[in-house]
Design a protein around this motif. Structure first.
Motif, PDB file in Angstrom:
ATOM      1  N   GLU A  78      22.245  95.709  58.693  1.00 24.66           N
ATOM      2  CA  GLU A  78      22.264  96.935  59.479  1.00 24.66           C
ATOM      3  C   GLU A  78      21.514  96.710  60.785  1.00 24.66           C
ATOM      4  OE1 GLU A  78      21.823 100.819  57.158  1.00 24.66           O
ATOM      5  OE2 GLU A  78      20.700  99.354  55.950  1.00 24.66           O
ATOM      6  N   VAL A  79      22.095  97.195  61.879  1.00 24.18           N
ATOM      7  CA  VAL A  79      21.431  97.081  63.171  1.00 24.18           C
ATOM      8  C   VAL A  79      21.401  98.450  63.839  1.00 24.18           C
ATOM      9  CG1 VAL A  79      23.533  96.284  64.339  1.00 24.18           C
ATOM     10  CG2 VAL A  79      21.325  95.847  65.378  1.00 24.18           C
ATOM     11  N   ILE A  84      24.322  97.032  71.842  1.00 18.94           N
ATOM     12  CA  ILE A  84      24.631  95.859  71.029  1.00 18.94           C
ATOM     13  C   ILE A  84      25.780  95.132  71.701  1.00 18.94           C
ATOM     14  CG2 ILE A  84      25.421  95.030  68.783  1.00 18.94           C
ATOM     15  CD1 ILE A  84      24.204  97.649  67.614  1.00 18.94           C
ATOM     16  N   LEU A  92      29.255  89.602  63.526  1.00 17.26           N
ATOM     17  CA  LEU A  92      28.448  90.673  62.972  1.00 17.26           C
ATOM     18  C   LEU A  92      29.185  91.310  61.808  1.00 17.26           C
ATOM     19  CD1 LEU A  92      26.474  93.340  64.947  1.00 17.26           C
ATOM     20  CD2 LEU A  92      27.723  93.938  62.901  1.00 17.26           C
ATOM     21  N   GLU A  95      26.648  97.319  59.210  1.00 21.18           N
ATOM     22  CA  GLU A  95      26.578  98.663  59.765  1.00 21.18           C
ATOM     23  C   GLU A  95      25.896  98.622  61.132  1.00 21.18           C
ATOM     24  OE1 GLU A  95      27.822 101.326  57.946  1.00 21.18           O
ATOM     25  OE2 GLU A  95      28.450  99.814  56.478  1.00 21.18           O
ATOM     26  N   VAL A  96      26.513  99.308  62.100  1.00 19.71           N
ATOM     27  CA  VAL A  96      25.984  99.349  63.454  1.00 19.71           C
ATOM     28  C   VAL A  96      25.760 100.802  63.855  1.00 19.71           C
ATOM     29  CG1 VAL A  96      26.565  98.964  65.876  1.00 19.71           C
ATOM     30  CG2 VAL A  96      27.100  97.215  64.187  1.00 19.71           C
ATOM     31  N   SER A  98      24.511 102.601  67.331  1.00 19.84           N
ATOM     32  CA  SER A  98      24.137 102.333  68.718  1.00 19.84           C
ATOM     33  C   SER A  98      24.765 103.359  69.648  1.00 19.84           C
ATOM     34  CB  SER A  98      24.585 100.932  69.131  1.00 19.84           C
ATOM     35  OG  SER A  98      25.998 100.895  69.207  1.00 19.84           O
ATOM     36  N   LEU A 101      28.380  99.655  72.189  1.00 18.91           N
ATOM     37  CA  LEU A 101      28.755  98.436  71.474  1.00 18.91           C
ATOM     38  C   LEU A 101      29.801  97.700  72.308  1.00 18.91           C
ATOM     39  CD1 LEU A 101      28.871  96.557  68.973  1.00 18.91           C
ATOM     40  CD2 LEU A 101      30.556  98.142  67.988  1.00 18.91           C
ATOM     41  N   PHE A 109      33.526  91.457  64.644  1.00 17.49           N
ATOM     42  CA  PHE A 109      32.784  92.575  64.062  1.00 17.49           C
ATOM     43  C   PHE A 109      33.529  93.074  62.846  1.00 17.49           C
ATOM     44  CE2 PHE A 109      32.148  97.317  64.005  1.00 17.49           C
ATOM     45  CZ  PHE A 109      30.914  97.275  63.378  1.00 17.49           C
ATOM     46  N   SER A 113      30.806 101.282  62.470  1.00 15.88           N
ATOM     47  CA  SER A 113      30.040 101.557  63.672  1.00 15.88           C
ATOM     48  C   SER A 113      29.875 103.054  63.845  1.00 15.88           C
ATOM     49  CB  SER A 113      30.762 100.976  64.892  1.00 15.88           C
ATOM     50  OG  SER A 113      30.123 101.393  66.075  1.00 15.88           O
TER      51      SER A 113
END
Length: 135
Positions: A78-79, A84, A92, A95-96, A98, A101, A109, A113
């Motif tokens: 997770e980020v 990103i 990657l 879970e994103v 942001s 992206l 990816f 997201s």
């Protein structure tokens, strides 16, 4: 500049970049106020107020909380970051969360997201931290 220079030990106005060298393996929780570049392997939780860069030889498995993340190596987990960027060699999975992206041609990816405002990214990471510390 010698080893016993008067300037040695004084804190700098500029943040230096912490580098996890290729071949190095670190597991656990790492909290920084400056930039970090991962050329080796980091497993666990990484928190910084600045930039996380994963180089082509680098790999992170776990969680990232940062202002910006540039992924040119491998990340799984997770980020949470305002920005990103997945570069051509970046991969990657996970879970994103942001506000921005960017995926360059060749970047991969796989995951989910969630686009939010920058303030929401910070609030989500604070709430997630409280939930984890309560359990």
């Amino acid at each position: 500049m010698g080893l016993f220079n008067k300037e040695r030990g004084k804190s700098s106005k500029h943040h230096n970049t912490t580098i996890i060298a290729e071949g190095a393996k670190i597991a656990g929780e790492l909290t920084l106020s400056g930039n970090i570049q991962v050329d080796g392997v980091l497993t666990g939780k990484l928190q910084t107020e600045k930039l996380v860069t994963i180089s082509p030889s680098g790999r992170i498995e776990g969680e990232i909380y940062a202002e910006k993340a540039i992924i040119n190596g491998h990340f799984e987990g997770e980020v949470f970051a305002r920005n990103i960027e997945i570069l051509a060699n970046g991969n990657l999975k996970g879970e994103v969360t942001s506000s921005e992206l960017i995926i360059h041609k060749g970047g991969v990816f796989l995951g989910n997201s969630k686009t939010v405002t920058g303030e929401e990214v910070i609030n989500l990471s604070d709430k997630k931290e409280k939930v984890k510390s309560a359990s």
